[in-house]
Design a protein around this motif. Structure first.
Motif, PDB file in Angstrom:
ATOM      1  N   TYR A 181       0.830  -1.200   0.000  1.00 25.74           N
ATOM      2  CA  TYR A 181       0.000   0.000   0.000  1.00 25.74           C
ATOM      3  C   TYR A 181       0.868   1.255   0.000  1.00 25.74           C
ATOM      4  O   TYR A 181       1.891   1.306   0.696  1.00 25.74           O
ATOM      5  CB  TYR A 181      -0.927   0.002   1.211  1.00 25.74           C
ATOM      6  N   ILE A 182       0.433   2.224  -0.796  1.00 31.99           N
ATOM      7  CA  ILE A 182       1.134   3.504  -0.888  1.00 31.99           C
ATOM      8  C   ILE A 182       0.341   4.544  -0.098  1.00 31.99           C
ATOM      9  O   ILE A 182      -0.818   4.834  -0.433  1.00 31.99           O
ATOM     10  CB  ILE A 182       1.270   3.965  -2.353  1.00 31.99           C
ATOM     11  N   PRO A 183       0.917   5.128   0.940  1.00 27.63           N
ATOM     12  CA  PRO A 183       0.190   6.142   1.728  1.00 27.63           C
ATOM     13  C   PRO A 183       0.117   7.489   1.018  1.00 27.63           C
ATOM     14  O   PRO A 183       0.942   7.798   0.164  1.00 27.63           O
ATOM     15  CB  PRO A 183       1.027   6.240   3.005  1.00 27.63           C
ATOM     16  N   GLY A 184      -0.888   8.273   1.375  1.00 27.55           N
ATOM     17  CA  GLY A 184      -0.989   9.643   0.889  1.00 27.55           C
ATOM     18  C   GLY A 184      -1.308   9.791  -0.578  1.00 27.55           C
ATOM     19  O   GLY A 184      -0.899  10.769  -1.210  1.00 27.55           O
ATOM     20  N   SER A 185      -2.049   8.822  -1.134  1.00 25.35           N
ATOM     21  CA  SER A 185      -2.385   8.924  -2.548  1.00 25.35           C
ATOM     22  C   SER A 185      -3.711   8.240  -2.829  1.00 25.35           C
ATOM     23  O   SER A 185      -4.193   7.425  -2.036  1.00 25.35           O
ATOM     24  CB  SER A 185      -1.293   8.295  -3.411  1.00 25.35           C
ATOM     25  N   LYS A 186      -4.283   8.553  -4.002  1.00 28.93           N
ATOM     26  CA  LYS A 186      -5.513   7.910  -4.437  1.00 28.93           C
ATOM     27  C   LYS A 186      -5.232   7.052  -5.671  1.00 28.93           C
ATOM     28  O   LYS A 186      -4.484   6.096  -5.614  1.00 28.93           O
ATOM     29  CB  LYS A 186      -6.609   8.940  -4.701  1.00 28.93           C
ATOM     30  N   TYR A 187      -5.819   7.423  -6.809  1.00 27.49           N
ATOM     31  CA  TYR A 187      -5.796   6.547  -7.971  1.00 27.49           C
ATOM     32  C   TYR A 187      -4.483   6.550  -8.748  1.00 27.49           C
ATOM     33  O   TYR A 187      -4.093   5.557  -9.347  1.00 27.49           O
ATOM     34  CB  TYR A 187      -6.943   6.945  -8.916  1.00 27.49           C
ATOM     35  N   LEU A 188      -3.771   7.683  -8.738  1.00 24.94           N
ATOM     36  CA  LEU A 188      -2.558   7.804  -9.549  1.00 24.94           C
ATOM     37  C   LEU A 188      -1.333   8.146  -8.698  1.00 24.94           C
ATOM     38  O   LEU A 188      -0.815   9.265  -8.738  1.00 24.94           O
ATOM     39  CB  LEU A 188      -2.749   8.875 -10.628  1.00 24.94           C
ATOM     40  N   PRO A 189      -0.830   7.203  -7.918  1.00 26.70           N
ATOM     41  CA  PRO A 189       0.356   7.476  -7.092  1.00 26.70           C
ATOM     42  C   PRO A 189       1.583   7.819  -7.932  1.00 26.70           C
ATOM     43  O   PRO A 189       2.481   8.510  -7.455  1.00 26.70           O
ATOM     44  CB  PRO A 189       0.552   6.179  -6.307  1.00 26.70           C
ATOM     45  N   MET A 194       1.744   9.851 -10.182  1.00 28.88           N
ATOM     46  CA  MET A 194       1.729  11.288 -10.414  1.00 28.88           C
ATOM     47  C   MET A 194       1.705  12.077  -9.109  1.00 28.88           C
ATOM     48  O   MET A 194       2.247  13.178  -9.034  1.00 28.88           O
ATOM     49  CB  MET A 194       0.512  11.672 -11.269  1.00 28.88           C
ATOM     50  N   GLU A 195       1.078  11.520  -8.084  1.00 24.39           N
ATOM     51  CA  GLU A 195       0.924  12.242  -6.821  1.00 24.39           C
ATOM     52  C   GLU A 195       2.107  12.031  -5.884  1.00 24.39           C
ATOM     53  O   GLU A 195       2.610  12.992  -5.285  1.00 24.39           O
ATOM     54  CB  GLU A 195      -0.374  11.823  -6.129  1.00 24.39           C
ATOM     55  N   VAL A 196       2.554  10.790  -5.734  1.00 25.58           N
ATOM     56  CA  VAL A 196       3.686  10.480  -4.839  1.00 25.58           C
ATOM     57  C   VAL A 196       4.681   9.588  -5.598  1.00 25.58           C
ATOM     58  O   VAL A 196       4.908   8.429  -5.233  1.00 25.58           O
ATOM     59  CB  VAL A 196       3.210   9.799  -3.538  1.00 25.58           C
ATOM     60  N   PRO A 197       5.294  10.105  -6.657  1.00 24.16           N
ATOM     61  CA  PRO A 197       6.153   9.281  -7.516  1.00 24.16           C
ATOM     62  C   PRO A 197       7.316   8.607  -6.799  1.00 24.16           C
ATOM     63  O   PRO A 197       7.660   7.462  -7.110  1.00 24.16           O
ATOM     64  CB  PRO A 197       6.638  10.271  -8.586  1.00 24.16           C
ATOM     65  N   ASN A 198       7.928   9.296  -5.848  1.00 26.90           N
ATOM     66  CA  ASN A 198       9.080   8.714  -5.151  1.00 26.90           C
ATOM     67  C   ASN A 198       8.682   7.511  -4.305  1.00 26.90           C
ATOM     68  O   ASN A 198       9.410   6.509  -4.242  1.00 26.90           O
ATOM     69  CB  ASN A 198       9.757   9.764  -4.281  1.00 26.90           C
ATOM     70  N   LYS A 199       7.526   7.588  -3.662  1.00 31.39           N
ATOM     71  CA  LYS A 199       7.049   6.454  -2.865  1.00 31.39           C
ATOM     72  C   LYS A 199       6.743   5.261  -3.769  1.00 31.39           C
ATOM     73  O   LYS A 199       7.041   4.109  -3.426  1.00 31.39           O
ATOM     74  CB  LYS A 199       5.800   6.857  -2.072  1.00 31.39           C
ATOM     75  N   LEU A 200       6.145   5.542  -4.904  1.00 30.01           N
ATOM     76  CA  LEU A 200       5.842   4.452  -5.827  1.00 30.01           C
ATOM     77  C   LEU A 200       7.123   3.844  -6.387  1.00 30.01           C
ATOM     78  O   LEU A 200       7.231   2.608  -6.504  1.00 30.01           O
ATOM     79  CB  LEU A 200       4.964   4.952  -6.975  1.00 30.01           C
ATOM     80  N   LEU A 201       8.094   4.677  -6.717  1.00 26.36           N
ATOM     81  CA  LEU A 201       9.362   4.170  -7.247  1.00 26.36           C
ATOM     82  C   LEU A 201      10.047   3.222  -6.272  1.00 26.36           C
ATOM     83  O   LEU A 201      10.614   2.201  -6.681  1.00 26.36           O
ATOM     84  CB  LEU A 201      10.294   5.339  -7.580  1.00 26.36           C
ATOM     85  N   ASP A 202       9.998   3.552  -4.992  1.00 23.61           N
ATOM     86  CA  ASP A 202      10.597   2.678  -3.979  1.00 23.61           C
ATOM     87  C   ASP A 202       9.976   1.290  -4.021  1.00 23.61           C
ATOM     88  O   ASP A 202      10.666   0.268  -3.957  1.00 23.61           O
ATOM     89  CB  ASP A 202      10.419   3.285  -2.582  1.00 23.61           C
ATOM     90  N   THR A 203       8.648   1.236  -4.141  1.00 18.25           N
ATOM     91  CA  THR A 203       7.952  -0.048  -4.179  1.00 18.25           C
ATOM     92  C   THR A 203       8.215  -0.772  -5.492  1.00 18.25           C
ATOM     93  O   THR A 203       8.446  -1.990  -5.511  1.00 18.25           O
ATOM     94  CB  THR A 203       6.447   0.167  -3.998  1.00 18.25           C
ATOM     95  N   LEU A 204       8.195  -0.045  -6.595  1.00 12.94           N
ATOM     96  CA  LEU A 204       8.462  -0.666  -7.901  1.00 12.94           C
ATOM     97  C   LEU A 204       9.843  -1.285  -7.942  1.00 12.94           C
ATOM     98  O   LEU A 204      10.031  -2.395  -8.467  1.00 12.94           O
ATOM     99  CB  LEU A 204       8.326   0.372  -9.006  1.00 12.94           C
ATOM    100  N   ASN A 205      10.843  -0.587  -7.410  1.00 13.46           N
ATOM    101  CA  ASN A 205      12.202  -1.102  -7.424  1.00 13.46           C
ATOM    102  C   ASN A 205      12.320  -2.391  -6.642  1.00 13.46           C
ATOM    103  O   ASN A 205      13.023  -3.322  -7.035  1.00 13.46           O
ATOM    104  CB  ASN A 205      13.175  -0.055  -6.875  1.00 13.46           C
ATOM    105  N   ILE A 206      11.604  -2.488  -5.539  1.00 17.67           N
ATOM    106  CA  ILE A 206      11.617  -3.714  -4.736  1.00 17.67           C
ATOM    107  C   ILE A 206      11.053  -4.872  -5.540  1.00 17.67           C
ATOM    108  O   ILE A 206      11.644  -5.967  -5.603  1.00 17.67           O
ATOM    109  CB  ILE A 206      10.820  -3.529  -3.430  1.00 17.67           C
ATOM    110  N   TYR A 207       9.913  -4.661  -6.176  1.00 19.97           N
ATOM    111  CA  TYR A 207       9.271  -5.730  -6.942  1.00 19.97           C
ATOM    112  C   TYR A 207      10.066  -6.099  -8.193  1.00 19.97           C
ATOM    113  O   TYR A 207      10.229  -7.277  -8.529  1.00 19.97           O
ATOM    114  CB  TYR A 207       7.844  -5.324  -7.329  1.00 19.97           C
ATOM    115  N   LEU A 208      10.557  -5.097  -8.913  1.00 18.25           N
ATOM    116  CA  LEU A 208      11.266  -5.360 -10.153  1.00 18.25           C
ATOM    117  C   LEU A 208      12.599  -6.052  -9.933  1.00 18.25           C
ATOM    118  O   LEU A 208      13.064  -6.827 -10.779  1.00 18.25           O
ATOM    119  CB  LEU A 208      11.480  -4.051 -10.933  1.00 18.25           C
TER     120      LEU A 208
END
Length: 317
Positions: free
Chosen positions: A290-298, A300-314
């Motif tokens: 789960y990404i905190p502080g965001s709705k449908y488009l993390p 665009m809204e919290v790109p750095n938080k999403l990148l951290d999660t994407l890097n872990i999965y990728l």
């Protein structure tokens, strides 16, 4: 009676001309800023239309698929694409009916996009790829993987669609709505009203972003322009979405897929935990976060938080 009929015909003609003028004005003014340029991309000459895409970076291939919406485009990935390209060869396309890609007058079905993604991987990427898809694009991404698993590596889905919504099918009432939206003049007016600047703003404030003050005017301008490129022919995609032609039951595919599936959900999005549980019940091996502080488009809204999660999965094995 003849005079009344003549007056009615005259009034109808004048109304049609006025509506046509309004539609034409919106088509011209919405693209005046020319934000969605094609200078840094290419076109995939697909059998149903030209598909705009970009390619950047070096490394294993990664395909980014934006949300299935007439106002969406690969601009959705603007804030994270450059960072991802440091480790991956990043492909980002505009889906058929969206952005800079063609918007033919046809019924847009789920299987149409299954074919598009599969053909794009075979023809343009040419090797097994990881995929990150958003929302409404999750269903055809999963179906494409189920049908052609050898073309896919990891699948990461951001805010997947409710499985019960994906089970909704076309019916007479929905087809009547589709017919109305597809009409040349009045249907175009309805589409232009749906994707007015005001409604684009409301969409971001109410659905896409958790913190509305984070929404930039530039971002909304991109979405407004994307929805009206090609003389508002995005209406054909909208009518297909509204009539449920882009839906498909993915439960069987979820249970069958052996590829690694990762779900990323936004904490502040409504019913997000219930939706993740739906997917987990079909395939217990999938992972989620789960990404905190965001709705449908993390992205665009919290790109750095999403990148951290994407890097872990990728980077996981």
């Amino acid at each position: 009676m003849k005079k009344q009929a003549r007056n009615f015909l005259l009034l109808t003609t004048l109304t049609a001309i006025s509506i046509y003028g309004i539609n034409k004005t919106i088509s011209v003014t919405s693209n005046m800023k020319n934000l969605l340029k094609t200078d840094h991309g290419k076109f995939f000459n697909w059998r149903y239309g030209n598909i705009f895409y970009t390619k950047q970076g070096k490394g294993t291939p990664l395909l980014l698929i934006h949300d299935l919406n007439p106002s969406s485009s690969s601009y959705e990935w603007e804030k994270i694409r450059k960072h991802l390209s440091k480790k991956y060869t990043v492909y980002a396309l505009d889906l058929l009916g969206c952005g800079r890609s063609d918007k033919p007058n046809m019924t847009y079905s789920n299987f149409l996009y299954v074919q598009l993604i599969t053909d794009f991987i075979k023809t343009i990427i040419g090797s097994k790829t990881d995929i990150v898809a958003t929302g409404e694009s999750s269903s055809f991404t999963l179906m494409a993987c189920n049908m052609n698993p050898d073309h896919f590596n990891k699948i990461i889905i951001i805010n997947p669609t409710d499985l019960s919504d994906l089970c909704k099918t076309p019916n007479k009432r929905k087809n009547a709505l589709k017919f109305f939206i597809d009409l040349p003049i009045i249907g175009t007016l309805v589409y232009n009203l749906v994707y007015s600047e005001r409604n684009i703003h409301n969409m971001f404030y109410n659905e896409y972003f958790y913190k509305d003050y984070m929404v930039s005017t530039k971002t909304m301008d991109y979405y407004y322009e994307a929805s009206h490129l090609g003389n508002s022919q995005g209406k054909y995609l909208l009518s297909s979405i509204k009539a449920n032609y882009t839906n498909i039951n993915v439960i069987h595919a979820l249970k069958k897929i052996n590829n690694s599936i990762y779900l990323i959900a936004s904490n502040e999005k409504e019913d997000t935990k219930e939706i993740i549980n739906q997917y987990a019940s079909c395939n217990p091996s999938l992972e989620s976060s789960y990404i905190p502080g965001s709705k449908y488009l993390p992205q665009m809204e919290v790109p750095n938080k999403l990148l951290d999660t994407l890097n872990i999965y990728l980077e996981s094995k």
